[in-house]
Design a protein around this motif. Structure first.
Motif, short mmCIF file in Angstrom:
data_model
loop_
_atom_site.label_atom_id
_atom_site.label_comp_id
_atom_site.label_asym_id
_atom_site.label_seq_id
_atom_site.Cartn_x
_atom_site.Cartn_y
_atom_site.Cartn_z
N ASN A 145 0.87 -11.24 9.24
CA ASN A 145 -0.45 -10.78 8.83
C ASN A 145 -0.32 -9.38 8.25
OD1 ASN A 145 -3.16 -10.43 8.45
ND2 ASN A 145 -3.59 -9.95 10.58
N GLY A 146 -0.13 -9.30 6.95
CA GLY A 146 -0.01 -8.00 6.29
C GLY A 146 1.31 -7.31 6.56
N PRO A 147 2.47 -7.96 6.27
CA PRO A 147 3.74 -7.33 6.60
C PRO A 147 4.09 -6.14 5.71
CG PRO A 147 4.12 -9.36 5.40
CD PRO A 147 2.65 -9.28 5.69
N ILE A 148 3.44 -5.99 4.57
CA ILE A 148 3.78 -4.91 3.64
C ILE A 148 2.57 -4.01 3.45
CG2 ILE A 148 4.52 -4.38 1.30
CD1 ILE A 148 5.96 -7.11 1.33
N ILE A 149 2.81 -2.70 3.56
CA ILE A 149 1.74 -1.71 3.42
C ILE A 149 2.19 -0.60 2.49
CG2 ILE A 149 0.79 -2.16 5.72
CD1 ILE A 149 2.18 0.50 6.59
N GLN A 150 1.23 0.20 2.04
CA GLN A 150 1.57 1.43 1.34
C GLN A 150 1.38 2.57 2.33
OE1 GLN A 150 -0.53 2.26 -2.28
NE2 GLN A 150 0.93 3.84 -2.86
N ASN A 151 2.46 3.34 2.55
CA ASN A 151 2.41 4.45 3.48
C ASN A 151 1.42 5.48 2.96
OD1 ASN A 151 3.05 7.07 4.66
ND2 ASN A 151 4.85 6.06 5.54
N PRO A 152 0.38 5.82 3.75
CA PRO A 152 -0.64 6.75 3.27
C PRO A 152 -0.12 8.18 3.08
CG PRO A 152 -1.02 6.21 5.57
CD PRO A 152 0.10 5.34 5.10
N VAL A 153 0.98 8.52 3.72
CA VAL A 153 1.54 9.88 3.61
C VAL A 153 2.48 9.99 2.42
CG1 VAL A 153 2.94 11.63 4.77
CG2 VAL A 153 1.29 10.27 6.09
N ASP A 166 13.44 -16.37 -4.60
CA ASP A 166 12.58 -17.55 -4.77
C ASP A 166 13.18 -18.56 -5.75
OD1 ASP A 166 12.13 -16.52 -7.31
OD2 ASP A 166 10.00 -16.14 -7.00
N GLY A 167 14.43 -18.37 -6.12
CA GLY A 167 15.09 -19.25 -7.08
C GLY A 167 15.13 -18.65 -8.46
N THR A 168 14.27 -17.67 -8.72
CA THR A 168 14.20 -17.00 -10.01
C THR A 168 14.34 -15.49 -9.87
OG1 THR A 168 12.74 -18.73 -10.85
CG2 THR A 168 12.81 -16.68 -12.09
N ALA A 169 13.61 -14.92 -8.91
CA ALA A 169 13.57 -13.47 -8.74
C ALA A 169 13.80 -13.09 -7.28
CB ALA A 169 12.23 -12.92 -9.20
N TRP A 170 14.34 -11.88 -7.11
CA TRP A 170 14.47 -11.28 -5.79
C TRP A 170 13.23 -10.45 -5.53
CZ3 TRP A 170 18.04 -12.51 -2.28
CH2 TRP A 170 19.20 -13.16 -2.72
N LYS A 171 12.47 -10.79 -4.49
CA LYS A 171 11.24 -10.07 -4.14
C LYS A 171 11.59 -9.07 -3.06
CE LYS A 171 8.60 -13.29 -6.37
NZ LYS A 171 7.63 -14.31 -6.12
N ALA A 172 11.25 -7.80 -3.27
CA ALA A 172 11.75 -6.72 -2.42
C ALA A 172 10.65 -5.90 -1.77
CB ALA A 172 12.64 -5.79 -3.24
N ALA A 173 10.96 -5.41 -0.59
CA ALA A 173 10.18 -4.37 0.08
C ALA A 173 11.19 -3.49 0.79
CB ALA A 173 9.19 -4.98 1.06
N ILE A 174 10.77 -2.29 1.16
CA ILE A 174 11.68 -1.32 1.74
C ILE A 174 11.03 -0.69 2.95
CG2 ILE A 174 10.86 0.57 0.28
CD1 ILE A 174 13.71 1.56 0.06
N TRP A 175 11.86 -0.28 3.91
CA TRP A 175 11.33 0.51 5.01
C TRP A 175 12.38 1.48 5.50
CZ3 TRP A 175 12.94 -4.45 6.38
CH2 TRP A 175 13.71 -4.58 7.52
N ASN A 176 11.88 2.55 6.11
CA ASN A 176 12.74 3.55 6.70
C ASN A 176 12.72 3.32 8.19
OD1 ASN A 176 13.31 6.13 8.14
ND2 ASN A 176 13.71 6.82 6.06
#
Length: 146
Positions: free
Chosen positions: A13-21, A134-144
């Motif tokens: 449920n909402g695994p990706i966010i934009q860090n407000p800081v 997904d078979g065509t593209a690598w979908k990315a997210a990052i975390w520290n």
């Protein structure tokens, strides 16, 4: 079992966010905790990080591995546009090989797509990118994770 189901539902449920800081696109803390629990409970083991070097914006995956330390081609920063290899459904983890050389995952230049359409930078040894093919593209997210 109910605890695992609740953790999974929270993680998805909402695994990706934009860090407000920082303004960086990151995994939500509850999703990081969920992934950490999978690793700590030995349900996911990526093995040792495999070294790869960016060459003209490209890295090539090593078959059978999912965790990579990325070295820049030269200088203090390098763009990663394309990842060669992988099968649909693969997950990989990328980290910079050095905290003095930034790896920039570029959105939409090659076959990498990022959440929010922004470039993601691995600029610290504690930064970790998770990518899904997904078979065509690598979908990315990052975390520290420090």
């Amino acid at each position: 079992m109910a605890q695992n189901t609740a953790a999974l539902n929270a993680a998805l449920n909402g695994p990706i966010i934009q860090n407000p800081v920082t303004g960086r696109i990151e995994f939500a803390p509850h999703f990081v905790r969920f992934l950490n629990s999978l690793v700590n409970d030995r349900r996911i083991n990526t093995g040792a990080a495999q070294p790869v070097t960016i060459a003209s914006g490209v890295i090539s995956l090593v078959p059978g591995f999912s965790y990579y330390k990325v070295t820049v081609q030269s200088g203090a920063t390098d763009d990663l546009d394309t990842i060669n290899g992988g099968n649909e459904g693969d997950l990989i983890f990328l980290k910079a090989a050095s905290d003095t050389a930034d790896v920039v995952l570029r959105d939409g230049t090659g076959n990498i797509i990022t959440e929010g359409g922004v470039n993601l930078t691995l600029d610290d040894l504690d930064d970790l990118a998770l990518l899904h093919f997904d078979g065509t593209a690598w979908k990315a997210a990052i975390w520290n994770i420090s």
